[in-house]
Design a protein around this motif. Structure first.
Motif, PDB file in Angstrom:
ATOM      1  N   ILE A  96      -2.363  -0.506  -8.823  1.00  0.00           N
ATOM      2  CA  ILE A  96      -3.903  -0.829  -8.755  1.00  0.00           C
ATOM      3  C   ILE A  96      -4.312   0.814  -8.293  1.00  0.00           C
ATOM      4  CG2 ILE A  96      -5.918  -1.848  -7.833  1.00  0.00           C
ATOM      5  CD1 ILE A  96      -4.146  -3.969  -9.488  1.00  0.00           C
TER       6      ILE A  96
ATOM      7  N   LEU B  31       0.743  -1.123  -0.116  1.00  0.00           N
ATOM      8  CA  LEU B  31      -0.086  -0.105  -0.098  1.00  0.00           C
ATOM      9  C   LEU B  31       0.722   1.218   0.063  1.00  0.00           C
ATOM     10  CD1 LEU B  31      -2.746   1.422   0.404  1.00  0.00           C
ATOM     11  CD2 LEU B  31      -2.589   1.228   2.813  1.00  0.00           C
TER      12      LEU B  31
ATOM     13  N   THR C 209      -9.512   0.619 -11.141  1.00  0.00           N
ATOM     14  CA  THR C 209     -10.635  -0.138 -10.828  1.00  0.00           C
ATOM     15  C   THR C 209     -12.251   0.545 -10.974  1.00  0.00           C
ATOM     16  OG1 THR C 209     -10.750   0.764  -8.551  1.00  0.00           O
ATOM     17  CG2 THR C 209      -9.379  -1.320  -8.986  1.00  0.00           C
TER      18      THR C 209
ATOM     19  N   CYS D 177      -7.499  -5.905  -0.114  1.00  0.00           N
ATOM     20  CA  CYS D 177      -7.093  -4.583  -0.172  1.00  0.00           C
ATOM     21  C   CYS D 177      -8.260  -3.855  -0.637  1.00  0.00           C
ATOM     22  CB  CYS D 177      -5.881  -4.502  -1.173  1.00  0.00           C
ATOM     23  SG  CYS D 177      -4.721  -5.844  -0.596  1.00  0.00           S
ATOM     24  N   GLU D 178      -8.703  -3.112   0.369  1.00  0.00           N
ATOM     25  CA  GLU D 178     -10.066  -2.390   0.120  1.00  0.00           C
ATOM     26  C   GLU D 178      -9.601  -0.859  -0.544  1.00  0.00           C
ATOM     27  OE1 GLU D 178     -14.209  -0.462   0.336  1.00  0.00           O
ATOM     28  OE2 GLU D 178     -12.280   0.281   1.327  1.00  0.00           O
TER      29      GLU D 178
ATOM     30  N   SER E  14     -13.024  -5.632 -10.021  1.00  0.00           N
ATOM     31  CA  SER E  14     -12.193  -6.027  -8.872  1.00  0.00           C
ATOM     32  C   SER E  14     -11.139  -6.969  -9.217  1.00  0.00           C
ATOM     33  CB  SER E  14     -13.066  -6.875  -7.683  1.00  0.00           C
ATOM     34  OG  SER E  14     -14.031  -6.062  -7.209  1.00  0.00           O
TER      35      SER E  14
ATOM     36  N   PHE F 106      -8.362  -7.066  -4.660  1.00  0.00           N
ATOM     37  CA  PHE F 106      -8.271  -5.753  -4.534  1.00  0.00           C
ATOM     38  C   PHE F 106      -9.837  -5.497  -5.029  1.00  0.00           C
ATOM     39  CE2 PHE F 106      -4.331  -7.139  -5.522  1.00  0.00           C
ATOM     40  CZ  PHE F 106      -3.289  -6.220  -4.915  1.00  0.00           C
TER      41      PHE F 106
ATOM     42  N   TYR G   5      -2.461   0.699  -4.515  1.00  0.00           N
ATOM     43  CA  TYR G   5      -1.592  -0.501  -4.694  1.00  0.00           C
ATOM     44  C   TYR G   5      -0.541  -0.636  -5.280  1.00  0.00           C
ATOM     45  CZ  TYR G   5      -4.924  -1.514  -0.900  1.00  0.00           C
ATOM     46  OH  TYR G   5      -6.000  -1.400   0.124  1.00  0.00           O
TER      47      TYR G   5
ATOM     48  N   ILE H 175      -6.744  -3.104   4.960  1.00  0.00           N
ATOM     49  CA  ILE H 175      -6.430  -4.248   4.504  1.00  0.00           C
ATOM     50  C   ILE H 175      -7.112  -5.327   5.535  1.00  0.00           C
ATOM     51  CG2 ILE H 175      -4.563  -5.925   4.278  1.00  0.00           C
ATOM     52  CD1 ILE H 175      -2.720  -3.081   3.574  1.00  0.00           C
TER      53      ILE H 175
ATOM     54  N   GLN I 221     -12.085  -2.653  -4.518  1.00  0.00           N
ATOM     55  CA  GLN I 221     -12.399  -1.098  -4.174  1.00  0.00           C
ATOM     56  C   GLN I 221     -13.750  -0.980  -3.973  1.00  0.00           C
ATOM     57  OE1 GLN I 221      -9.025  -1.319  -3.517  1.00  0.00           O
ATOM     58  NE2 GLN I 221      -8.210   0.380  -5.044  1.00  0.00           N
TER      59      GLN I 221
ATOM     60  N   TYR J 147      -7.826 -10.006  -8.674  1.00  0.00           N
ATOM     61  CA  TYR J 147      -7.319 -10.784  -7.720  1.00  0.00           C
ATOM     62  C   TYR J 147      -6.219 -11.620  -8.222  1.00  0.00           C
ATOM     63  CZ  TYR J 147      -9.876 -15.015  -9.226  1.00  0.00           C
ATOM     64  OH  TYR J 147     -10.350 -16.065 -10.137  1.00  0.00           O
TER      65      TYR J 147
END
Length: 226
Positions: free
Chosen positions: A37, A12, A68, A200-201, A153, A165, A27, A206, A167, A155
């Motif tokens: 990201i 992050l 995203t 990972c929002e 999203s 991830f 990220y 996290i 978001q 991954y």
């Protein structure tokens, strides 16, 4: 503030505390090549570059930027990263149009008082699931509409863990942004089914292990459910 290590290869590097109050969570994936990201609102690119260097990594290795969704706090820095490092911009076609025409309403740039320049998108995702290979690593992009029509999203499975991830799971859900709660609920069920080890929002940090990932998503399903 310094970047935060998520795993050996994932960091992050920016958010509202680390870089700028207007930034989403940003990220960095170190896959030999570097992948971002999201990019923040665009006012902290220099800080993000410094944080990459603090990790002992060369920002010139940024090859891909996955966006995203189209909101300014996620895409605002992409133009400068593209200009400096010639990174490839990847996002879903349903949100790409707003970014390419610098739509101040759909991107929420007018909320932040930020002037957005049109940004060409190099790769426009179209399918429900698309797989990219970057630095020998498979990265899966899922179309998860709800927050916006073209939200995705991301991954990957790495080091024996599934890192997601996801978001802006929390919204907001506004008609101006093309939000759709029915679509969002379906998207969230898809994310739960992934059984990710780490989430990972987009703004709230996290979550791990899987039990906490699931609980986080289910909390919002309960809050916004029928």
């Amino acid at each position: 503030m310094k970047p935060v290590k998520v795993t050996d290869d994932i960091y992050l590097i920016g958010d509202s505390n680390i870089t700028d109050s207007r930034d989403c969570s940003i990220y960095l994936l170190n896959l030999g090549e570097l992948v971002l990201i999201d990019t923040g609102a665009g006012l902290s690119v220099n800080g993000l570059v410094r944080n990459i260097e603090r990790l002992g990594l060369d920002p010139k290795r940024i090859s891909n930027i996955i966006l995203t969704h189209c909101h300014i706090d996620h895409i605002g820095g992409a133009h400068e990263f593209k200009k400096r490092f010639d990174a490839r911009i990847i996002m879903h076609e349903l949100d790409a149009e707003a970014v390419e025409r610098a739509d101040n309403r759909m991107t929420a740039a007018n909320w932040y008082g930020i002037e957005l320049d049109p940004l060409p998108v190099d790769v426009k995702l179209k399918d429900e699931e698309e797989r990219l290979t970057i630095g020998g690593q498979e990265i899966v992009c899922l179309h998860t509409p709800g927050h916006t029509p073209g939200s995705i999203s991301v991954y990957l499975d790495r080091g024996g863990q599934r890192i997601l991830f996801g978001q802006d799971i929390h919204g907001p859900f506004l008609a101006d942004f093309g939000a759709n709660m029915k679509h969002w609920q379906i998207s969230m069920e898809k994310l739960i089914a992934l059984k990710a080890d780490i989430l990972c929002e987009g703004h709230f940090g996290i979550y791990q292990p899987n039990e906490k990932v699931t609980a986080y998503i289910e909390r919002y399903l309960e809050e916004y459910g029928d």
